[in-house]
Design an enzyme around this catalytic site. Structure first.
Site, PDB file in Angstrom:
ATOM      1  N   ASP A  32     -32.174-124.105  21.671  1.00  0.00           N
ATOM      2  CA  ASP A  32     -33.149-123.057  21.926  1.00  0.00           C
ATOM      3  C   ASP A  32     -32.385-121.845  22.464  1.00  0.00           C
ATOM      4  O   ASP A  32     -31.313-121.989  23.052  1.00  0.00           O
ATOM      5  CB  ASP A  32     -34.166-123.572  22.955  1.00  0.00           C
ATOM      6  CG  ASP A  32     -35.059-122.469  23.462  1.00  0.00           C
ATOM      7  OD1 ASP A  32     -35.661-121.777  22.620  1.00  0.00           O
ATOM      8  OD2 ASP A  32     -35.137-122.290  24.693  1.00  0.00           O
TER       9      ASP A  32
ATOM     10  N   ASP B 223     -33.834-118.589  24.281  1.00  0.00           N
ATOM     11  CA  ASP B 223     -34.240-117.996  25.557  1.00  0.00           C
ATOM     12  C   ASP B 223     -34.494-119.067  26.619  1.00  0.00           C
ATOM     13  O   ASP B 223     -35.322-119.961  26.434  1.00  0.00           O
ATOM     14  CB  ASP B 223     -35.496-117.137  25.367  1.00  0.00           C
ATOM     15  CG  ASP B 223     -35.281-116.050  24.317  1.00  0.00           C
ATOM     16  OD1 ASP B 223     -34.135-115.588  24.163  1.00  0.00           O
ATOM     17  OD2 ASP B 223     -36.258-115.676  23.643  1.00  0.00           O
TER      18      ASP B 223
HETATM   19 MG    MG Z   1     -36.786-121.363  25.699  1.00  0.00          MG
END
Ligand code: MG
Ligand code: ZN
Length: 187
Positions: free
Chosen positions: A8, A10
């Site tokens: 992932d 962010d």
């Molecule tokens: Mg995230």
């Protein structure tokens, strides 16, 4: 076929910044490059998968998201590491930019981005891992038989305290570098 670690973006690879809309707001964690390099050396493809509903909401453009990914790739490469692919979902059902307003198969927890990457890069999803700070990251991995590590950065600590039925992580790690170490131990 190669094993992969899907990261992932962010809150996992870089700091959570709400809707990241300027490069000046893009901040790496101090260990981000080291974690990617360790996974490279462990023989894993490293692939970023990120929901970017800000595109459908009219907050960020696809051009900016691509620019941010080029910037991340450059910084990672400057540290002697490599990201093999970046995949983002621009869609959102409640968005405001008509061309992106729809249900799709790529917005996590749906696994469309992982499947696309597997086709593009010849990846073995059942021997792969996902690392993220939200349950939907873990769920996207589970949907294709990959193992999942929840990190406590980003909103991970909050997520850890509010488990989602059916999306238990295979491990919970303080940060991405700890997640990478755990994954390399399994390999
Ligand atoms: Mg995230
Ligand atoms: Zn999508």
């Amino acid at each position: 076929m190669k094993r992969a670690v899907f990261l992932d973006r962010d809150g996992t690879l870089i700091e959570e910044a709400g809707y990241l809309d300027r490069l000046e707001r893009l901040a790496f964690f101090p260990y981000s490059v080291d974690a990617v390099r360790a996974l490279n050396r462990g023989g894993f493809a490293v692939v970023v998968i990120t929901n970017q509903a800000g595109i459908a909401r009219g907050i960020v453009s696809e051009a900016f998201v691509s620019e941010a990914h080029r910037y991340i790739a450059t910084r990672i490469e400057a540290g002697g590491a490599r990201i093999d692919g970046f995949y983002y979902c621009p869609h959102y059902r409640e968005g405001t930019v008509a061309e992106y307003v729809r249900a799709c198969d790529c917005r996590k927890p749906e696994p469309g981005m992982l499947r696309r990457a597997a086709t593009d890069l010849d990846l073995d999803l059942a021997r792969s891992f996902v690392v993220g700070d939200r349950w939907h990251d873990i769920a996207a991995g589970r949907a294709v038989g990959a193992r999942g590590v929840l990190v406590r950065t980003g909103i991970g600590r909050t997520e850890e305290g509010a488990p989602h039925p059916g999306s238990a992580a295979d491990a919970v790690a303080d940060t991405l570098i700890d997640a990478a170490a755990w994954i390399l131990q399994q390999a």
